[in-house]
Write a protein that holds these residues in place. Structure first.
Motif, PDB file in Angstrom:
ATOM      1  N   LEU A 185      10.757   0.547   3.720  1.00  0.00           N
ATOM      2  CA  LEU A 185       9.762   0.633   4.788  1.00  0.00           C
ATOM      3  C   LEU A 185       8.468   1.265   4.283  1.00  0.00           C
ATOM      4  CD1 LEU A 185      12.089   1.660   7.748  1.00  0.00           C
ATOM      5  CD2 LEU A 185      10.608  -0.353   7.706  1.00  0.00           C
ATOM      6  N   ALA A 186       8.590   2.255   3.409  1.00  0.00           N
ATOM      7  CA  ALA A 186       7.398   2.879   2.836  1.00  0.00           C
ATOM      8  C   ALA A 186       6.591   1.858   2.030  1.00  0.00           C
ATOM      9  CB  ALA A 186       7.797   4.060   1.964  1.00  0.00           C
ATOM     10  N   ILE A 187       7.283   1.008   1.266  1.00  0.00           N
ATOM     11  CA  ILE A 187       6.600  -0.024   0.469  1.00  0.00           C
ATOM     12  C   ILE A 187       5.975  -1.072   1.382  1.00  0.00           C
ATOM     13  CG2 ILE A 187       6.982  -1.912  -1.156  1.00  0.00           C
ATOM     14  CD1 ILE A 187       9.210  -0.145  -2.413  1.00  0.00           C
ATOM     15  N   TRP A 188       6.744  -1.561   2.347  1.00  0.00           N
ATOM     16  CA  TRP A 188       6.240  -2.605   3.240  1.00  0.00           C
ATOM     17  C   TRP A 188       5.010  -2.149   4.015  1.00  0.00           C
ATOM     18  CZ3 TRP A 188      11.500  -4.565   5.653  1.00  0.00           C
ATOM     19  CH2 TRP A 188      12.124  -5.433   4.735  1.00  0.00           C
ATOM     20  N   SER A 189       5.013  -0.894   4.463  1.00  0.00           N
ATOM     21  CA  SER A 189       3.942  -0.431   5.336  1.00  0.00           C
ATOM     22  C   SER A 189       2.755   0.159   4.596  1.00  0.00           C
ATOM     23  CB  SER A 189       4.487   0.612   6.325  1.00  0.00           C
ATOM     24  OG  SER A 189       4.994   1.751   5.646  1.00  0.00           O
ATOM     25  N   ALA A 190       2.806   0.175   3.269  1.00  0.00           N
ATOM     26  CA  ALA A 190       1.732   0.807   2.498  1.00  0.00           C
ATOM     27  C   ALA A 190       0.497  -0.067   2.378  1.00  0.00           C
ATOM     28  CB  ALA A 190       2.245   1.171   1.100  1.00  0.00           C
ATOM     29  N   GLU A 191       0.651  -1.380   2.583  1.00  0.00           N
ATOM     30  CA  GLU A 191      -0.470  -2.290   2.363  1.00  0.00           C
ATOM     31  C   GLU A 191      -0.566  -3.312   3.485  1.00  0.00           C
ATOM     32  OE1 GLU A 191      -1.062  -3.600  -1.919  1.00  0.00           O
ATOM     33  OE2 GLU A 191       1.076  -3.145  -1.897  1.00  0.00           O
ATOM     34  N   ARG A 192      -1.741  -3.931   3.591  1.00  0.00           N
ATOM     35  CA  ARG A 192      -1.943  -5.010   4.564  1.00  0.00           C
ATOM     36  C   ARG A 192      -1.597  -6.337   3.905  1.00  0.00           C
ATOM     37  NH1 ARG A 192      -7.132  -4.329   8.358  1.00  0.00           N
ATOM     38  NH2 ARG A 192      -6.338  -6.399   8.832  1.00  0.00           N
ATOM     39  N   ARG A 193      -0.311  -6.664   3.865  1.00  0.00           N
ATOM     40  CA  ARG A 193       0.134  -7.922   3.275  1.00  0.00           C
ATOM     41  C   ARG A 193       0.984  -8.669   4.286  1.00  0.00           C
ATOM     42  NH1 ARG A 193       2.353  -6.965  -2.727  1.00  0.00           N
ATOM     43  NH2 ARG A 193       2.766  -9.183  -2.414  1.00  0.00           N
ATOM     44  N   VAL A 194       0.654  -9.941   4.495  1.00  0.00           N
ATOM     45  CA  VAL A 194       1.291 -10.723   5.558  1.00  0.00           C
ATOM     46  C   VAL A 194       2.810 -10.762   5.396  1.00  0.00           C
ATOM     47  CG1 VAL A 194       1.526 -13.042   6.518  1.00  0.00           C
ATOM     48  CG2 VAL A 194      -0.738 -12.127   6.033  1.00  0.00           C
ATOM     49  N   LYS A 195       3.289 -11.033   4.183  1.00  0.00           N
ATOM     50  CA  LYS A 195       4.732 -11.151   3.973  1.00  0.00           C
ATOM     51  C   LYS A 195       5.452  -9.866   4.339  1.00  0.00           C
ATOM     52  CE  LYS A 195       8.460 -13.254   2.602  1.00  0.00           C
ATOM     53  NZ  LYS A 195       9.014 -14.390   3.397  1.00  0.00           N
ATOM     54  N   ARG A 196       4.852  -8.722   4.002  1.00  0.00           N
ATOM     55  CA  ARG A 196       5.494  -7.445   4.319  1.00  0.00           C
ATOM     56  C   ARG A 196       5.488  -7.176   5.815  1.00  0.00           C
ATOM     57  NH1 ARG A 196       3.363  -3.727  -0.820  1.00  0.00           N
ATOM     58  NH2 ARG A 196       4.681  -4.794  -2.361  1.00  0.00           N
ATOM     59  N   VAL A 197       4.448  -7.588   6.501  1.00  0.00           N
ATOM     60  CA  VAL A 197       4.424  -7.465   7.962  1.00  0.00           C
ATOM     61  C   VAL A 197       5.517  -8.334   8.562  1.00  0.00           C
ATOM     62  CG1 VAL A 197       3.090  -7.941  10.048  1.00  0.00           C
ATOM     63  CG2 VAL A 197       1.993  -6.865   8.081  1.00  0.00           C
ATOM     64  N   GLN A 198       5.661  -9.552   8.072  1.00  0.00           N
ATOM     65  CA  GLN A 198       6.683 -10.448   8.596  1.00  0.00           C
ATOM     66  C   GLN A 198       8.079  -9.877   8.383  1.00  0.00           C
ATOM     67  OE1 GLN A 198       5.524 -13.894   6.316  1.00  0.00           O
ATOM     68  NE2 GLN A 198       4.413 -14.818   8.042  1.00  0.00           N
ATOM     69  N   GLN A 199       8.332  -9.319   7.209  1.00  0.00           N
ATOM     70  CA  GLN A 199       9.642  -8.729   6.941  1.00  0.00           C
ATOM     71  C   GLN A 199       9.905  -7.525   7.839  1.00  0.00           C
ATOM     72  OE1 GLN A 199       8.816  -8.245   2.747  1.00  0.00           O
ATOM     73  NE2 GLN A 199      10.276  -9.855   2.175  1.00  0.00           N
ATOM     74  N   THR A 200       8.878  -6.714   8.057  1.00  0.00           N
ATOM     75  CA  THR A 200       9.036  -5.550   8.932  1.00  0.00           C
ATOM     76  C   THR A 200       9.285  -5.979  10.366  1.00  0.00           C
ATOM     77  OG1 THR A 200       7.551  -4.294   7.486  1.00  0.00           O
ATOM     78  CG2 THR A 200       7.977  -3.388   9.672  1.00  0.00           C
ATOM     79  N   ASN A 201       8.568  -6.988  10.824  1.00  0.00           N
ATOM     80  CA  ASN A 201       8.802  -7.490  12.179  1.00  0.00           C
ATOM     81  C   ASN A 201      10.239  -7.946  12.365  1.00  0.00           C
ATOM     82  OD1 ASN A 201       6.325  -7.105  13.473  1.00  0.00           O
ATOM     83  ND2 ASN A 201       5.473  -9.021  12.702  1.00  0.00           N
ATOM     84  N   ILE A 202      10.792  -8.594  11.344  1.00  0.00           N
ATOM     85  CA  ILE A 202      12.190  -9.018  11.410  1.00  0.00           C
ATOM     86  C   ILE A 202      13.100  -7.811  11.533  1.00  0.00           C
ATOM     87  CG2 ILE A 202      14.059 -10.089  10.089  1.00  0.00           C
ATOM     88  CD1 ILE A 202      11.921 -11.966   8.886  1.00  0.00           C
TER      89      ILE A 202
END
Length: 381
Positions: A185-202
């Motif tokens: 979660l720290a990695i996903w939320s550290a940057e504005r990247r679409v794929k990471r937002v999509q994974q977090t939403n899931i």
């Protein structure tokens, strides 16, 4: 404040390990008792999954609204998960794997977790494993990889297809120690990247289905704490809402995006109706620290937090209910005719009143999306 959501005794039908005894049901519930009698007390996974269409038929005869039926389908799906996991653990014990080496929790994700499933779900799941030393990784993770492969295979054989996007506990991305989920979660939320937002939403739409629920509670705490401070990431999550607009053109007329439409005048009501609503409510819930997963409960929390007015939330409740009703009716009819359930509706099959209500509902969802993108707690208007 008007009551937004009421818990129902209907929700107790599929929460235990055994199906309800048809003889114990009131004569007023004869359609459901008859359906349960035909299923039998100990059906196979495949028989129980195939029975869902008959379950919907019985509940419709009892005049339950589509949104309540959707909750009960989700409860039944979660029961199938529990059965598949228990079966897999028994098989592993019998073949010499022994008991689980660490506490664990299997999560369902998506519509099943939100209790909003209809008749065309695939598998979306994950697993949390209690922390353990790195030196034990091969031994411990090997056990849980085998468990993830077994229970997802059992569900696939029963008619719940494997996720084409690989969002399942059989894959390392979705099977981690609690500390690893926190780091992810720290990695996903550290940057504005679409794929990471999509994974977090899931991941954010999860519910524990088997194992140690304390692990799921801890993950929820860590996710909300981290995301609340991730301003740029939340801005990207808000921007992503524009990628899937509701099925309206600029003049407010019904219009699908035509992506993969099976025929002229068809629109994907899940992709361009339900999911924009779910995504906007999820974003507002993260912004305001709401803990619920069900969209209706999230709306209730947002009213309590002063983010939405009660009448606005009731409008969205009603909109969601009508969208679910349109989809469930279409899926049920197609399955009954020997076809496949999907998320498409044909505008030409709707009467004038249904089309008018659909336009109004999609407009209400579009207003909510605007508020979520703005990241404010003000009115929808």
């Amino acid at each position: 404040m008007r009551l937004l959501y009421r818990h129902s005794p209907w929700r107790t039908l599929f929460t235990g390990d055994a199906l309800p005894d048809p003889a114990s049901l009131s004569p007023l519930l004869a359609p459901l008792a008859d359906a349960l009698s035909r299923l039998g007390p100990t059906p196979s996974l495949a028989a129980a999954r195939a029975w869902q269409c008959e379950l919907v038929d019985a509940l419709k005869r009892l005049d339950l609204p589509a949104w309540r039926i959707s909750q009960m389908i989700s409860d039944h799906d979660q029961g199938l998960y529990r059965q598949a996991i228990a079966m897999s653990l028994d098989e592993m014990q019998a073949s010499g794997w022994g008991p689980p080496p660490r506490p664990f929790c299997v999560l369902v994700l998506g519509s099943v977790a939100r209790h909003e499933s209809l008749l065309a779900p695939d598998q979306d799941n994950a697993m949390i494993i209690a922390d353990y030393p790195d030196a034990l990784h091969t031994q411990v993770d090997g056990y849980f990889q085998a468990l993830g492969e077994r229970f997802t295979d059992h569900l696939a054989s029963a008619g719940l297809p494997l996720c084409q996007g690989h969002v399942m506990a059989r894959f390392p991305m979705w099977r981690k120690r609690l500390c690893e989920w926190d780091a992810q979660l720290a990695i996903w939320s550290a940057e504005r990247r679409v794929k990471r937002v999509q994974q977090t939403n899931i991941l954010l739409d999860f519910a524990p289905v088997y194992g140690d629920e304390a692990l799921a509670i801890a993950l929820r705490d860590r996710a909300l704490s981290r995301l609340k401070q991730a301003g740029g990431f939340l801005d990207e999550m808000a921007s992503l809402l524009a990628e899937t607009p509701v099925a309206l053109d600029r003049l407010g007329r019904l219009h699908g995006d035509d992506k993969e439409a099976p025929q002229h005048g068809a629109l994907n009501l899940k992709r361009q109706g339900l999911m924009p609503l779910v995504s906007a409510v999820r974003l507002l819930s993260v912004l305001h620290g709401c803990r619920s997963v069900d969209t209706r409960l999230r709306l209730t929390e947002l009213v309590s937090a002063g983010v939405l007015q009660c009448e606005e939330a009731l409008t969205l409740h009603a909109a969601m209910s009508r969208l679910q009703s349109l989809l469930l009716t279409t899926q049920h009819r197609r399955l009954g005719a020997g076809g496949l359930a999907d998320n498409w509706i044909v505008l030409g099959e709707l009467d004038e009143t249904e089309r008018t209500l659909l336009r109004l509902d999609l407009k209400a969802i579009r207003r909510l999306m605007g508020q979520a993108r703005a990241g404010t707690g003000g009115s929808l208007h």
